[in-house]
Design a protein around this motif. Structure first.
Motif, PDB file in Angstrom:
ATOM      1  N   LYS A   8       0.836  -1.207   0.000  1.00 49.91           N
ATOM      2  CA  LYS A   8       0.000   0.000   0.000  1.00 49.91           C
ATOM      3  C   LYS A   8       0.869   1.256   0.000  1.00 49.91           C
ATOM      4  N   ARG A   9       0.224   2.398  -0.260  1.00 49.22           N
ATOM      5  CA  ARG A   9       0.915   3.694  -0.292  1.00 49.22           C
ATOM      6  C   ARG A   9       0.624   4.455   0.999  1.00 49.22           C
ATOM      7  N   ILE A  10       1.704   4.849   1.686  1.00 49.86           N
ATOM      8  CA  ILE A  10       1.531   5.612   2.922  1.00 49.86           C
ATOM      9  C   ILE A  10       2.179   6.977   2.745  1.00 49.86           C
ATOM     10  N   GLY A  11       1.462   8.020   3.143  1.00 49.14           N
ATOM     11  CA  GLY A  11       1.952   9.387   2.979  1.00 49.14           C
ATOM     12  C   GLY A  11       2.592   9.919   4.239  1.00 49.14           C
ATOM     13  N   SER A  12       3.517  10.858   4.065  1.00 51.40           N
ATOM     14  CA  SER A  12       4.215  11.479   5.185  1.00 51.40           C
ATOM     15  C   SER A  12       4.626  12.890   4.797  1.00 51.40           C
ATOM     16  N   ILE A  13       4.764  13.743   5.807  1.00 49.89           N
ATOM     17  CA  ILE A  13       5.344  15.048   5.562  1.00 49.89           C
ATOM     18  C   ILE A  13       6.797  14.861   5.139  1.00 49.89           C
ATOM     19  N   LYS A  14       7.240  15.671   4.204  1.00 51.10           N
ATOM     20  CA  LYS A  14       8.580  15.528   3.629  1.00 51.10           C
ATOM     21  C   LYS A  14       9.663  15.742   4.685  1.00 51.10           C
ATOM     22  N   ASP A  24       4.618  18.228   1.167  1.00 49.04           N
ATOM     23  CA  ASP A  24       5.179  19.393   1.853  1.00 49.04           C
ATOM     24  C   ASP A  24       4.572  19.634   3.227  1.00 49.04           C
ATOM     25  N   THR A  25       3.277  19.351   3.381  1.00 47.49           N
ATOM     26  CA  THR A  25       2.608  19.599   4.658  1.00 47.49           C
ATOM     27  C   THR A  25       1.754  18.404   5.055  1.00 47.49           C
ATOM     28  N   SER A  26       1.397  18.359   6.329  1.00 48.41           N
ATOM     29  CA  SER A  26       0.520  17.290   6.828  1.00 48.41           C
ATOM     30  C   SER A  26      -0.877  17.403   6.226  1.00 48.41           C
ATOM     31  N   ALA A  27      -1.328  18.651   6.033  1.00 41.82           N
ATOM     32  CA  ALA A  27      -2.656  18.858   5.455  1.00 41.82           C
ATOM     33  C   ALA A  27      -2.725  18.326   4.027  1.00 41.82           C
ATOM     34  N   GLU A  28      -1.662  18.544   3.239  1.00 40.38           N
ATOM     35  CA  GLU A  28      -1.617  18.019   1.874  1.00 40.38           C
ATOM     36  C   GLU A  28      -1.630  16.491   1.882  1.00 40.38           C
ATOM     37  N   THR A  29      -0.955  15.903   2.854  1.00 40.14           N
ATOM     38  CA  THR A  29      -0.913  14.447   2.959  1.00 40.14           C
ATOM     39  C   THR A  29      -2.303  13.896   3.247  1.00 40.14           C
ATOM     40  N   ALA A  30      -3.012  14.534   4.172  1.00 35.89           N
ATOM     41  CA  ALA A  30      -4.373  14.097   4.495  1.00 35.89           C
ATOM     42  C   ALA A  30      -5.298  14.237   3.294  1.00 35.89           C
ATOM     43  N   GLN A  31      -5.116  15.312   2.543  1.00 36.54           N
ATOM     44  CA  GLN A  31      -5.938  15.521   1.350  1.00 36.54           C
ATOM     45  C   GLN A  31      -5.682  14.426   0.323  1.00 36.54           C
ATOM     46  N   ALA A  32      -4.435  13.940   0.281  1.00 40.99           N
ATOM     47  CA  ALA A  32      -4.096  12.867  -0.659  1.00 40.99           C
ATOM     48  C   ALA A  32      -4.836  11.577  -0.319  1.00 40.99           C
ATOM     49  N   ILE A  33      -5.127  11.345   0.953  1.00 37.29           N
ATOM     50  CA  ILE A  33      -5.947  10.181   1.316  1.00 37.29           C
ATOM     51  C   ILE A  33      -7.352  10.354   0.752  1.00 37.29           C
ATOM     52  N   ILE A  66      -3.163   8.235  -1.953  1.00 32.45           N
ATOM     53  CA  ILE A  66      -2.467   7.311  -1.064  1.00 32.45           C
ATOM     54  C   ILE A  66      -3.509   6.538  -0.260  1.00 32.45           C
ATOM     55  N   ASP A  67      -3.046   5.480   0.412  1.00 25.46           N
ATOM     56  CA  ASP A  67      -3.965   4.637   1.175  1.00 25.46           C
ATOM     57  C   ASP A  67      -4.011   4.987   2.657  1.00 25.46           C
ATOM     58  N   ALA A  68      -2.918   5.567   3.169  1.00 26.87           N
ATOM     59  CA  ALA A  68      -2.838   5.860   4.596  1.00 26.87           C
ATOM     60  C   ALA A  68      -1.856   7.000   4.819  1.00 26.87           C
ATOM     61  N   GLN A  69      -1.850   7.526   6.030  1.00 29.87           N
ATOM     62  CA  GLN A  69      -0.930   8.605   6.409  1.00 29.87           C
ATOM     63  C   GLN A  69      -0.312   8.274   7.752  1.00 29.87           C
ATOM     64  N   TYR A  70       1.012   8.466   7.854  1.00 33.14           N
ATOM     65  CA  TYR A  70       1.697   8.341   9.143  1.00 33.14           C
ATOM     66  C   TYR A  70       1.927   9.753   9.655  1.00 33.14           C
TER      67      TYR A  70
END
Length: 283
Positions: A146-152, A182-191, A196-200
Motif C-alpha cells: 500500500k501507499r503511505i503518505g508522510s510530511i517531507k 510538503d505539509t501534513s494537510a496536503e498528505t491528508a488531502q491525498a488520502i 495514497i492509502d494511509a498517512q503516518y
C-alpha cells in the motif's frame, strides 16, 4: 645577558597580555552572538502542524510557540518565528537563518551529527486512513503493497521503511510505498483524493486532523507508534545559547510551568535513558 633576559621577559609578557585581551574580546563576541540578533530568539518552525505549531489569525500558536515564548522570557529575549517547511528546517538553522528549530523535531543520532539538541518532550506516531476505504491497519506491517503518505523529511520515514522490510519484504510481500508531501494537510488531502492509502503522522497532529475531517478520516493504530524524543535544535557549537536554553527550562521546571505545558498538550517529558537512546549515546 640579564638585560637581554629582561627584554625577552617583557616581550613575553606583552604577548601574553595581547593574547589575554584577544581571548577576552573573543569571549565577549561569543556571548554577543549567542543569538543572531541581541535580545531576539529567532525560531524556525513549520507553522502548518497544529497543535504543535501553527498560525492563528497570523500569529504563532500551539505548544512550540508557547514553550519557546516561555524559554525566551527567562533569557530576557523576545521571539521571532520564521515559517519554514519541515524538510528545510535543519538547513535553515545550520545556514544561520534563525537561532533554533522548534517544530516537534525528532532527535535522532543522524541529526545530532549536524545540529545540537535540547530535548524537551516525547511523542509518537499514528496511522490514519479514509473512514470509507475499508482499511484498518494497526501497524505499518499491515500496509504491505500500500501507499503511505508522510510530511517531507520526517525522521519516521526510516521507521516506516524498516517496519516494511521486516513485516513485508522479509515475508515475500510487496514493500510499503512511501509518498512525501510538503505539509501534513496536503498528505491528508491525498488520502481523501485516493492518491495514497494511509498517512503516518504525529499522534497529536493526527488527532486534530481527524477531528477536523468531519468523519472522513480515522486513526486505526493503537497507541503511539515508535515513541520518540523531540528537541530544540541549534547550530552546532553554540554552547552559550544551549546553556541559556537549558537554564531557562530548569527555571520553568522549578516553577511547574514546564509540567503544566506538557499536560496541556498531552505530551510527556523524556527520561535520561530515552534521551540517550534518541541521541545514540546509550550504553
Amino acid at each position: 645577558m640579564e638585560s637581554s633576559m629582561k627584554n625577552r621577559s617583557s616581550a613575553g609578557l606583552l604577548k601574553l597580555a595581547a593574547f589575554a585581551a584577544a581571548s577576552a574580546l573573543a569571549c565577549g563576541a561569543a556571548n554577543a552572538t549567542a543569538t543572531l540578533t541581541p535580545g531576539v530568539l529567532s525560531v524556525g518552525s513549520d507553522m502548518t502542524l497544529p497543535p504543535h505549531t501553527y498560525l492563528d489569525h497570523g500569529k504563532p500558536a500551539g505548544f512550540d510557540p508557547e514553550f519557546v515564548g516561555k524559554v525566551a522570557s527567562y533569557m530576557n529575549d523576545t521571539t521571532k518565528f520564521v515559517d519554514t517547511r519541515f524538510a528545510n528546517l535543519i538547513l535553515g538553522v545550520t545556514g544561520g537563518r534563525y537561532d533554533i528549530v522548534a517544530s516537534a523535531l525528532y532527535v535522532t543520532p543522524e541529526r545530532t551529527k549536524v545540529v545540537d539538541f535540547v530535548p524537551y518532550f516525547m511523542t509518537g506516531g499514528s496511522i490514519m486512513v479514509s473512514s470509507t476505504g475499508g482499511l484498518n491497519p494497526r501497524t505499518v506491517g499491515d500496509l504491505c503493497g500500500k501507499r503511505i503518505g508522510s510530511i517531507k523529511g520526517a525522521a519516521w520515514i526510516k521507521y516506516i521503511n524498516a517496519a516494511s522490510d521486516k513485516a513485508c519484504v522479509a515475508q515475500g510481500k510487496r514493500a510499503v510505498q512511501v509518498r512525501e508531501y510538503d505539509t501534513s494537510a496536503e498528505t491528508a488531502q491525498a488520502i481523501l483524493s485516493q492518491g495514497i492509502d494511509a498517512q503516518y503522522e504525529d499522534v497529536s497532529i493526527a488527532g486534530l486532523i481527524v477531528d477536523k475531517s468531519g468523519g472522513r478520516l480515522k486513526i486505526t493504530s493503537n497507541g503511539p507508534l515508535d515513541p520518540v524524543v523531540c528537541g530544540l535544535a541549534m547550530k552546532k557549537g553554540n554552547t552559550e545559547l544551549k546553556s541559556q536554553i537549558e537554564s531557562a527550562i530548569a527555571q520553568m521546571k522549578a516553577k511547574g510551568e514546564y509540567q503544566a505545558l506538557l499536560k496541556k498538550y498531552n505530551v510527556a517529558a523524556p527520561t535520561e535513558a530515552e534521551i540517550a537512546k534518541a541521541m545514540g549515546t546509550a550504553q
